[in-house]
Design an enzyme around this catalytic site. Structure first.
Site, PDB file in Angstrom:
ATOM      1  N   HIS A 145      67.799  73.790  41.062  1.00 43.82           N
ATOM      2  CA  HIS A 145      67.618  74.390  42.389  1.00 43.82           C
ATOM      3  C   HIS A 145      67.501  73.267  43.410  1.00 43.82           C
ATOM      4  O   HIS A 145      66.723  72.332  43.224  1.00 43.82           O
ATOM      5  CB  HIS A 145      66.376  75.273  42.425  1.00 43.82           C
ATOM      6  N   HIS A 204      65.908  74.656  37.067  1.00 48.21           N
ATOM      7  CA  HIS A 204      65.535  75.988  37.540  1.00 48.21           C
ATOM      8  C   HIS A 204      65.971  77.097  36.597  1.00 48.21           C
ATOM      9  O   HIS A 204      65.283  78.101  36.456  1.00 48.21           O
ATOM     10  CB  HIS A 204      66.136  76.206  38.933  1.00 48.21           C
TER      11      HIS A 204
END
Length: 503
Positions: free
Chosen positions: A231, A335
């Protein structure tokens, strides 16, 4: 070791995927194993964005499918992704029927937001950035009220149990310092991802790919473990795990800048809404070059921040940062794991009796790069399908029952060394030198501590990343920056070396 014979699915994991499966297995009795109290240590509870689905008049499942396949960089399974996107509205409506309080528009329909790489606004949210916890809370309440669901909290999977044919017939569960052999007609792994293997992660650090490692040890096929999504906007304030600044902030106009106020990806209004791998590399470069990377929401969100994005606002204020007044320092962090245990949309793996769903599974819907907010959709939609399929299984145990390797923890200092190396050498930008160094470290840790499933998972990721000599989706090799003309999958089994096959 005591033995319990259970006449229904044994589900390992109490997140969105596991509880969706549990509720959908009715009326068969279900036993859910959760290492922590429900709502704790589940990635789905931490999700901020929401559930992606074609919910608007100008949208359609076919458009959602097209965006999903484009993001997946040639490795999306068309049939699985079509099944997922076709089930979008029904899944959101099912979650709402259980009490998930989705945001609504003036007409009472689902309010939707735009996120990166979506051609339409289609992300159903809750309270701006509270979707994951609100949705999971509704499922937890439903599971606790369901007569057919029993939950063992504070219980931990130690190993899978197989019969003489290789069929998975149960699992060894540690509960209250006792080891219990639970025999069941179906075992569902909903153990989450592998973000805890990385020193910089937005996920619960307890999620270290142990379900993946145990499935591989049992002989299940593993798909594309090298594909990890980073992310781009984890809040970089020295916390572990790193708080997340949801992509919806950029969807609402927040911009990525460096310390000098220059745009990281250009001045165009949609420049920061490219696919996550592109944005993550831009943020990574700015941090590596010591220019700094910041998410500036002062103009786009401003005074509305506490109401529009309460979770992000609270995370910032907890460390003395007011995002209404100052840009948020960000960096990429592990992520989501696109790879995992090969499973079809009904959760069936390549091993009879074993199902996998959620982030630990690789159904093919994410390919090389997950489209934003498709993960909660997959967990719930395929969780429902997996529950139905697992409930239809009957006991077929044959011959001698044998247990696989027990889950053991790496010592804290060894785990810390592994996590630092995974982020440094198997992170946003990879090369042969770093990956070779990482594999050597894994060899050394294995020689000292054996092969606990977390270390097995790290090896699967690292060796597959070393073998993939191209850049595609979430996997970027600085020494092989081009994308190969023909997409190939990595398929791994215990009895095979790294094998790449046509997509």
């Amino acid at each position: 070791m005591s033995r319990l014979v259970h006449d229904g699915p044994l589900i390992i994991g109490g997140g969105l995927a596991g509880l969706s499966a549990a509720l959908s297995a009715a009326p068969r009795p279900v036993l859910v194993i959760s290492p922590a109290p429900l709502l704790e240590a589940a990635s789905s509870a931490w999700a901020q964005g929401g559930v992606a689905a074609a919910l608007s008049a100008d949208d359609a499942p076919s458009l959602h499918l097209k965006d999903t396949e484009a993001a997946g960089a040639g490795l999306v399974d068309h049939g699985a992704a079509k099944a997922l996107t076709a089930d979008g509205r029904a899944t959101v409506e099912w979650l709402a029927s259980l009490g998930a309080p989705f945001d609504r528009d003036a007409s009472g329909d689902f309010a939707v937001s735009l996120e990166a790489a979506h051609s339409r606004a289609r992300v159903a949210r809750v309270g701006g950035d509270g979707a994951g916890r609100a949705i999971l809370s509704a499922l937890v309440a439903s599971a606790r009220a369901a007569d057919h669901v029993t939950v063992w909290e504070g219980a931990r999977l130690r190993t899978l149990i197989q019969d003489a044919t290789g069929r998975v017939v149960g699992a060894a569960i540690e509960k209250d310092d006792d080891l219990i052999e639970v025999i069941a007609p179906a075992v569902v792994l909903a153990t989450g991802g592998a973000g805890g293997l990385f020193g910089r992660t937005t996920t619960p650090v307890a999620l270290k790919g142990e379900g993946l490692g145990l499935a591989w040890a049992a002989g299940a096929e593993i798909l594309d473990p090298e594909f990890v999504q980073f992310h781009p906007t984890a809040i970089d304030v020295g916390l572990d795990p790193m708080p997340l600044a949801t992509e919806a902030l950029r969807g609402d106009g927040a911009r990525l800048i460096d310390a000098g106020g220059r745009y990281l990806l250009g001045p165009e209004p949609d420049a920061d809404l490219k696919a996550r791998d592109i944005v993550a590399r831009a943020v990574h470069a700015a941090v590596a070059e010591e220019r700094g990377a910041f998410l500036d929401a002062r103009a786009a969100i401003g005074e509305h921040f506490p109401q529009a994005f309460p979770a992000v606002f609270a995370a910032c204020m907890a460390v003395g940062l007011d995002p209404r007044l100052s840009p948020i320092p960000v960096a990429p962090a592990a992520h989501y794991h696109m790879g995992g245990i090969v499973a079809d949309p009904d959760g069936r793996t390549t091993l009879p009796g074993l199902f996998a769903v959620g982030e630990c599974a690789a159904t093919g819907v994410h390919g090389a790069n997950r489209l934003a907010s498709n993960s909660l959709l997959e967990a719930a939609a395929f969780g429902r399908r997996t529950g139905h399929a697992a409930a239809a299984e009957t006991s077929r145990q044959r011959g001698i029952v044998r247990s696989g390797p027990m889950i053991d923890d790496l010592p804290p200092e060894a785990l810390a060394e592994l996590r630092a190396a995974m982020s440094a050498d198997c992170g946003v930008v990879r090369d042969a030198a770093g990956l070779t160094r990482l594999v050597a470290l894994i060899d050394r840790l294995e020689a000292a501590h054996g092969a606990p499933p977390a270390l097995v998972a790290a090896r699967l990721i690292a060796e597959a990343a070393l073998a993939r000599r191209e850049s595609r989706g979430g996997h970027y090799r600085s020494d092989h920056p081009a994308t190969a003309p023909s997409p190939t999958h990595t398929r791994l089994r215990r009895d095979l070396a790294v094998v790449q096959a046509a997509a």
